[in-house]
Design a protein around this motif. Structure first.
Motif, PDB file in Angstrom:
ATOM      1  N   ASP A 168     -19.009  -4.877  -4.789  1.00  0.00           N
ATOM      2  CA  ASP A 168     -18.169  -3.710  -5.030  1.00  0.00           C
ATOM      3  C   ASP A 168     -19.673  -2.630  -5.777  1.00  0.00           C
ATOM      4  OD1 ASP A 168     -15.917  -2.156  -6.161  1.00  0.00           O
ATOM      5  OD2 ASP A 168     -15.258  -3.193  -7.212  1.00  0.00           O
ATOM      6  N   THR A 203      -7.339   5.464  -2.106  1.00  0.00           N
ATOM      7  CA  THR A 203      -7.696   4.495  -2.404  1.00  0.00           C
ATOM      8  C   THR A 203      -8.893   4.468  -3.495  1.00  0.00           C
ATOM      9  OG1 THR A 203      -9.670   3.204  -0.443  1.00  0.00           O
ATOM     10  CG2 THR A 203     -10.480   2.272  -2.861  1.00  0.00           C
ATOM     11  N   ALA A 214      -7.455   5.192   4.354  1.00  0.00           N
ATOM     12  CA  ALA A 214      -7.150   4.040   3.312  1.00  0.00           C
ATOM     13  C   ALA A 214      -8.191   4.625   2.537  1.00  0.00           C
ATOM     14  CB  ALA A 214      -7.611   3.080   3.756  1.00  0.00           C
ATOM     15  N   SER A 215      -9.507   4.767   2.804  1.00  0.00           N
ATOM     16  CA  SER A 215     -10.335   5.381   1.156  1.00  0.00           C
ATOM     17  C   SER A 215      -9.673   6.643   0.838  1.00  0.00           C
ATOM     18  CB  SER A 215     -11.822   5.875   2.429  1.00  0.00           C
ATOM     19  OG  SER A 215     -12.236   7.605   1.812  1.00  0.00           O
ATOM     20  N   ALA A 253       0.968  -1.215  -0.236  1.00  0.00           N
ATOM     21  CA  ALA A 253       0.361   0.193  -0.097  1.00  0.00           C
ATOM     22  C   ALA A 253       1.020   1.504   0.149  1.00  0.00           C
ATOM     23  CB  ALA A 253      -0.967  -0.332   1.015  1.00  0.00           C
ATOM     24  N   MET A 312     -14.859   7.684   0.045  1.00  0.00           N
ATOM     25  CA  MET A 312     -15.637   6.228   0.412  1.00  0.00           C
ATOM     26  C   MET A 312     -15.960   5.571   1.273  1.00  0.00           C
ATOM     27  SD  MET A 312     -13.819   4.947  -3.548  1.00  0.00           S
ATOM     28  CE  MET A 312     -12.641   6.200  -4.154  1.00  0.00           C
ATOM     29  N   GLN A 325     -14.684  -2.395   4.857  1.00  0.00           N
ATOM     30  CA  GLN A 325     -13.473  -2.708   5.626  1.00  0.00           C
ATOM     31  C   GLN A 325     -13.559  -2.802   6.814  1.00  0.00           C
ATOM     32  OE1 GLN A 325     -11.100   0.486   4.119  1.00  0.00           O
ATOM     33  NE2 GLN A 325     -10.686  -0.422   2.132  1.00  0.00           N
ATOM     34  N   ASN A 346     -20.464   5.616  -2.462  1.00  0.00           N
ATOM     35  CA  ASN A 346     -19.760   6.422  -2.848  1.00  0.00           C
ATOM     36  C   ASN A 346     -20.182   7.709  -3.458  1.00  0.00           C
ATOM     37  OD1 ASN A 346     -17.978   3.978  -1.337  1.00  0.00           O
ATOM     38  ND2 ASN A 346     -16.890   3.875  -3.335  1.00  0.00           N
ATOM     39  N   VAL A 360     -10.386  -1.504  -5.942  1.00  0.00           N
ATOM     40  CA  VAL A 360      -9.907  -1.446  -5.021  1.00  0.00           C
ATOM     41  C   VAL A 360      -9.616  -1.045  -3.861  1.00  0.00           C
ATOM     42  CG1 VAL A 360      -7.706   0.606  -4.930  1.00  0.00           C
ATOM     43  CG2 VAL A 360      -9.001   0.529  -7.364  1.00  0.00           C
ATOM     44  N   GLY A 361     -10.836  -1.732  -3.564  1.00  0.00           N
ATOM     45  CA  GLY A 361     -11.249  -1.596  -2.078  1.00  0.00           C
ATOM     46  C   GLY A 361     -10.600  -2.420  -1.143  1.00  0.00           C
ATOM     47  N   MET A 395      -6.846  -1.964  -0.206  1.00  0.00           N
ATOM     48  CA  MET A 395      -6.934  -1.292   1.041  1.00  0.00           C
ATOM     49  C   MET A 395      -7.065  -1.708   2.436  1.00  0.00           C
ATOM     50  SD  MET A 395      -4.617   0.957  -1.061  1.00  0.00           S
ATOM     51  CE  MET A 395      -5.268   2.161   0.154  1.00  0.00           C
ATOM     52  N   THR A 411     -16.720   1.490   1.123  1.00  0.00           N
ATOM     53  CA  THR A 411     -15.068   1.040   0.703  1.00  0.00           C
ATOM     54  C   THR A 411     -15.098   0.775   2.281  1.00  0.00           C
ATOM     55  OG1 THR A 411     -14.867   1.992  -1.290  1.00  0.00           O
ATOM     56  CG2 THR A 411     -13.607   1.026   0.177  1.00  0.00           C
TER      57      THR A 411
END
Ligand code: ASP
Length: 433
Positions: A391, A355, A351-352, A135, A314, A321, A398, A361-362, A365, A317
């Motif tokens: 997703d 991303t 992380a968001s 990351a 996000m 997580q 999102n 991609v979530g 991360m 996302t």
């Protein structure tokens, strides 16, 4: 039939046909080739041939608009804000709200997951096949916001860099002033009209694109994997709906007094784009246009907040997580200490930002979030099988988050046209500028 209705019809028919093919051919991640001759024909010619090709052209036609639209529209916005002393406040408010909504999303997700316990009693053969890609560090992410070459930033579709360059150019145009400044501003305004016209043209493809994307996806999705992970899957789905409807609806009502029902009715088609492309970036042109044209958010706010949101905000996302972290901890029987939860909120919010708004991609991360509390990254392999569908739904959340924050910021800055917001007859895809 209006274009919006055609898009919705495309979505329903695509879903339906995909599921029929799925049942007929029995394709999923484990069985990738149809067994009968007819089945193989449908798979090769229809699903992987026509549907895939039209779907890809549709996504390309959306992506093609992203850089020109963000660039031109944001230069216009920044040029007219120019010396306006609200610019700093506007940017601060937007970023603060993006971070706040993400923190709410992840806290909600962990709260619900702790209550439902999606991983309790789950006995899965834990595979160790997931290798987490490295990351990017926070320092790298920060440095990367500043472009060293605007052409490269545009060629690579690096949204944060394009945003920084466009704002600088806009400010420079407004500071230049005089005849040069005003003719440059007019040039960009004219360009903006032309890019929007191009968008109207390409939008005609949307019903067919949505149909093909969904038919292909649902024809090959593994429904069996969902049954295995039902508790995890439905917990994520439940929190996504809760956040998308209740949290955004309440924030909108409390902070702006606007009617959330009108907001959701106008955002519905944008959510369909997000759902079928699973990419906030690809949906960006439609989000931007709807926020500005249908919801009445001033271009000065929308041209900045929506592309920024598609890149750093996000919430959906973060929800995945949050639930995934609790799920993996439960499957591996690892206790997360109270301070660990705070760590998860902090890392998932950061992380968001890192991303990118592209499919899946979530999950990448998520590795960073798991590592922050010492959970095994291989746990990601457990949930990868059901991630495709999640997703799609989280991408819809999102982008709804981006629109919610843009509307709130615009209202607080007196940059929202309430009569446009309330007017249900407005429709960005068909109404000319
Ligand atoms: N597909 C998501 C988006 O574009 C990102 C992710 O969660 O993978 O918004």
């Amino acid at each position: 039939m209006s274009l919006t209705n055609k898009i919705l019809l495309g979505m329903l028919l695509g879903l339906l046909l995909g599921v029929i093919f799925n049942l007929l051919l029995g394709l999923d991640e484990t069985q990738t080739t149809a067994t009968t001759v007819y089945g193989q024909w449908i798979q090769n010619v229809v699903i992987n041939g026509i549907f895939d090709a039209v779907g890809q052209v549709f996504v390309a036609s959306l992506k093609l608009l992203v850089v020109p639209l963000v660039f031109v529209s944001l230069v216009c916005g920044a040029a007219s804000l120019g010396g306006h002393n609200r610019m700093g406040a506007l940017a601060t408010k937007t970023v603060a709200l993006y971070l706040l909504t993400t923190a709410i999303a992840i806290s909600l997700a962990m709260g619900v997951a702790i209550f439902i316990q999606p991983g309790a009693g789950v006995d899965m053969a834990v595979s160790s096949t997931y290798a987490a890609p490295p990351a990017p560090s926070i320092k790298e992410t920060f440095i990367n916001i500043f472009p060293s070459n605007p052409v490269q930033a545009m060629a690579e579709g690096n949204m944060l860099q394009v945003i920084v360059f466009s704002i600088l150019l806009g400010i420079a145009i407004s500071r230049t002033g005089g005849e040069v400044g005003s003719s440059m501003k007019t040039l960009f305004e004219h360009l903006n009209e032309v890019v929007l016209k191009m968008m109207m043209l390409l939008m005609q493809l949307a019903p067919y694109g949505v149909f093909c994307l969904l038919a292909k996806l649902f024809a090959t999705i593994g429904f069996a994997a969902i049954a295995d992970l039902a508790k995890y899957f439905f917990t994520v789905l439940f929190v996504l709906l809760l956040h998308g409807l209740v949290v955004y609806g309440s924030l909108l009502k409390i902070l702006t007094g606007l009617n959330p029902i009108i907001f959701f009715r106008k955002m519905w088609k944008v959510a369909v784009f997000g759902f079928s492309t699973a990419s906030s970036n690809a949906t960006l042109p439609v989000t931007m246009r709807t926020v500005e044209h249908d919801l009445g958010v001033d271009n000065k706010v929308a041209s900045f907040s929506v592309p920024l949101g598609a890149t750093i905000n996000m919430d959906g996302t973060a929800i995945m997580q949050g639930v995934a972290t609790i799920f993996i901890a439960q499957v591996y029987n690892i206790d997360i200490p109270a301070s660990g939860y705070l760590m998860v909120i902090l890392t998932a919010t950061l992380a968001s930002i890192g991303t990118a708004g592209v499919p899946s991609v979530g999950l990448v991360m998520l590795a960073m979030v798991l590592q922050s509390v010492g959970l095994p990254v291989e746990g990601i392999a457990l949930i990868i099988g059901v991630d495709r569908l999640l997703d799609m739904v989280r991408t819809a959340v999102n982008i709804t988050g981006d629109a919610t924050v843009s509307t709130i910021v615009a209202k607080s800055e007196n940059m929202l046209d309430k009569s446009r917001f309330d007017d249900m007859s407005l429709n960005a895809e068909v109404d000319p500028v």
